[in-house]
Scaffold this motif. Sequence first.
Motif, mmCIF file in Angstrom:
data_model
loop_
_atom_site.group_PDB
_atom_site.id
_atom_site.type_symbol
_atom_site.label_atom_id
_atom_site.label_comp_id
_atom_site.label_asym_id
_atom_site.label_seq_id
_atom_site.Cartn_x
_atom_site.Cartn_y
_atom_site.Cartn_z
ATOM 1 N N MET A 1 0.846 -1.188 0.000
ATOM 2 C CA MET A 1 0.000 0.000 0.000
ATOM 3 C C MET A 1 0.884 1.242 0.000
ATOM 4 O O MET A 1 1.809 1.355 0.773
ATOM 5 N N SER A 2 0.590 2.183 -0.868
ATOM 6 C CA SER A 2 1.350 3.432 -0.955
ATOM 7 C C SER A 2 0.870 4.409 0.104
ATOM 8 O O SER A 2 -0.315 4.512 0.379
ATOM 9 N N SER A 3 1.805 5.134 0.678
ATOM 10 C CA SER A 3 1.420 6.158 1.639
ATOM 11 C C SER A 3 1.994 7.483 1.209
ATOM 12 O O SER A 3 3.072 7.548 0.646
ATOM 13 N N SER A 4 1.256 8.546 1.464
ATOM 14 C CA SER A 4 1.710 9.871 1.108
ATOM 15 C C SER A 4 2.804 10.294 2.063
ATOM 16 O O SER A 4 2.639 10.229 3.275
ATOM 17 N N ILE A 5 3.929 10.711 1.524
ATOM 18 C CA ILE A 5 5.070 11.109 2.343
ATOM 19 C C ILE A 5 5.125 12.616 2.488
ATOM 20 O O ILE A 5 5.430 13.129 3.536
ATOM 21 N N GLN A 6 4.828 13.319 1.424
ATOM 22 C CA GLN A 6 5.008 14.768 1.409
ATOM 23 C C GLN A 6 3.994 15.385 0.463
ATOM 24 O O GLN A 6 3.702 14.841 -0.587
ATOM 25 N N SER A 7 3.464 16.532 0.849
ATOM 26 C CA SER A 7 2.557 17.272 -0.013
ATOM 27 C C SER A 7 2.895 18.750 0.099
ATOM 28 O O SER A 7 2.991 19.270 1.208
ATOM 29 N N GLU A 8 3.116 19.392 -1.045
ATOM 30 C CA GLU A 8 3.410 20.816 -1.072
ATOM 31 C C GLU A 8 2.620 21.465 -2.195
ATOM 32 O O GLU A 8 2.250 20.812 -3.163
ATOM 33 N N ARG A 9 2.386 22.760 -2.063
ATOM 34 C CA ARG A 9 1.559 23.491 -3.017
ATOM 35 C C ARG A 9 2.208 24.817 -3.347
ATOM 36 O O ARG A 9 2.848 25.442 -2.518
ATOM 37 N N THR A 10 2.024 25.260 -4.586
ATOM 38 C CA THR A 10 2.447 26.584 -5.003
ATOM 39 C C THR A 10 1.338 27.174 -5.860
ATOM 40 O O THR A 10 0.506 26.442 -6.396
ATOM 41 N N GLU A 11 1.308 28.475 -5.965
ATOM 42 C CA GLU A 11 0.285 29.151 -6.762
ATOM 43 C C GLU A 11 0.907 30.362 -7.424
ATOM 44 O O GLU A 11 1.776 31.017 -6.849
ATOM 45 N N ALA A 12 0.481 30.656 -8.657
ATOM 46 C CA ALA A 12 1.016 31.807 -9.379
ATOM 47 C C ALA A 12 -0.044 32.370 -10.301
ATOM 48 O O ALA A 12 -0.912 31.646 -10.781
ATOM 49 N N CYS A 21 5.696 27.293 -12.022
ATOM 50 C CA CYS A 21 5.268 25.900 -11.825
ATOM 51 C C CYS A 21 6.313 24.909 -12.336
ATOM 52 O O CYS A 21 6.530 23.862 -11.724
ATOM 53 N N THR A 22 6.980 25.254 -13.440
ATOM 54 C CA THR A 22 8.024 24.376 -13.975
ATOM 55 C C THR A 22 9.178 24.262 -12.987
ATOM 56 O O THR A 22 9.681 23.159 -12.725
ATOM 57 N N GLU A 23 9.598 25.381 -12.413
ATOM 58 C CA GLU A 23 10.680 25.359 -11.422
ATOM 59 C C GLU A 23 10.264 24.564 -10.186
ATOM 60 O O GLU A 23 11.054 23.774 -9.651
ATOM 61 N N PHE A 24 9.045 24.756 -9.718
ATOM 62 C CA PHE A 24 8.535 24.045 -8.550
ATOM 63 C C PHE A 24 8.539 22.530 -8.797
ATOM 64 O O PHE A 24 9.043 21.756 -7.987
ATOM 65 N N ALA A 25 7.995 22.099 -9.939
ATOM 66 C CA ALA A 25 7.910 20.671 -10.244
ATOM 67 C C ALA A 25 9.296 20.051 -10.398
ATOM 68 O O ALA A 25 9.541 18.948 -9.899
ATOM 69 N N GLY A 26 10.199 20.755 -11.080
ATOM 70 C CA GLY A 26 11.556 20.251 -11.236
ATOM 71 C C GLY A 26 12.256 20.080 -9.901
ATOM 72 O O GLY A 26 12.935 19.069 -9.666
ATOM 73 N N ALA A 27 12.085 21.044 -9.021
ATOM 74 C CA ALA A 27 12.700 20.957 -7.692
ATOM 75 C C ALA A 27 12.153 19.768 -6.915
ATOM 76 O O ALA A 27 12.899 19.041 -6.250
ATOM 77 N N LYS A 28 10.840 19.535 -6.995
ATOM 78 C CA LYS A 28 10.233 18.410 -6.275
ATOM 79 C C LYS A 28 10.729 17.079 -6.838
ATOM 80 O O LYS A 28 10.993 16.137 -6.086
ATOM 81 N N ALA A 29 10.875 16.986 -8.163
ATOM 82 C CA ALA A 29 11.367 15.747 -8.776
ATOM 83 C C ALA A 29 12.825 15.488 -8.389
ATOM 84 O O ALA A 29 13.201 14.343 -8.088
ATOM 85 N N ARG A 30 13.632 16.545 -8.357
ATOM 86 C CA ARG A 30 15.031 16.375 -7.938
ATOM 87 C C ARG A 30 15.104 15.958 -6.472
ATOM 88 O O ARG A 30 15.868 15.062 -6.112
ATOM 89 N N GLN A 31 14.291 16.590 -5.618
ATOM 90 C CA GLN A 31 14.274 16.228 -4.191
ATOM 91 C C GLN A 31 13.860 14.776 -3.989
ATOM 92 O O GLN A 31 14.323 14.119 -3.053
ATOM 93 N N ALA A 32 12.999 14.270 -4.854
ATOM 94 C CA ALA A 32 12.527 12.883 -4.750
ATOM 95 C C ALA A 32 13.562 11.890 -5.287
ATOM 96 O O ALA A 32 13.376 10.687 -5.171
ATOM 97 N N GLY A 33 14.637 12.412 -5.880
ATOM 98 C CA GLY A 33 15.697 11.550 -6.393
ATOM 99 C C GLY A 33 15.457 11.030 -7.800
ATOM 100 O O GLY A 33 16.083 10.054 -8.209
ATOM 101 N N VAL A 45 6.499 18.510 -19.463
ATOM 102 C CA VAL A 45 5.058 18.281 -19.312
ATOM 103 C C VAL A 45 4.409 19.432 -18.549
ATOM 104 O O VAL A 45 3.360 19.945 -18.953
ATOM 105 N N VAL A 46 5.015 19.859 -17.450
ATOM 106 C CA VAL A 46 4.448 20.943 -16.644
ATOM 107 C C VAL A 46 4.367 22.220 -17.473
ATOM 108 O O VAL A 46 3.358 22.931 -17.436
ATOM 109 N N GLU A 47 5.392 22.502 -18.245
ATOM 110 C CA GLU A 47 5.366 23.690 -19.114
ATOM 111 C C GLU A 47 4.187 23.617 -20.088
ATOM 112 O O GLU A 47 3.462 24.594 -20.271
#
Length: 150
Positions: A1-12, A21-33, A45-47
Amino acid sequence: MSSSIQSERTEALTIDAVAHCTEFAGAKARQAGFPAARVDEIELVVEEVVANICHYSYGDRLGNVELTCRLIAGPILEFDFTDGGRPFDMLTMPEPNLAVDIDQRGLGGVGVPMMCALVDQASYKRDGERNVLRLVFHSACRLGGASQSA
């Protein structure tokens, strides 16, 4: 079963939303490894998604784009794009006819199929007065480059 580890939000505001949004998503993907090549795919895709929201959902008026990111065990990233514009489900946009010469079919129309090829799951719903597009990304690259690291 998958569990949510982290949730973050940004708005512009839409005028700044693509880059923000592109910078935010890229940073989250890098942080996730995620591998660097997969981060590039996610940013592409985000762009595309945010540009479509700005153009089709809001048209010529300003609006807000909210991007929520959840890191789920796996690692899997789940992004929710939410806006208050007119109803717009980009997943139902028609596929372009690539057999027709570009001069005859015009520009555009290839971004959404490209987006769909790079995501692992996609869904849309209208929640009251808001559009919600959910995209799920696993860490494996879709276009190759899986051996690259973040």
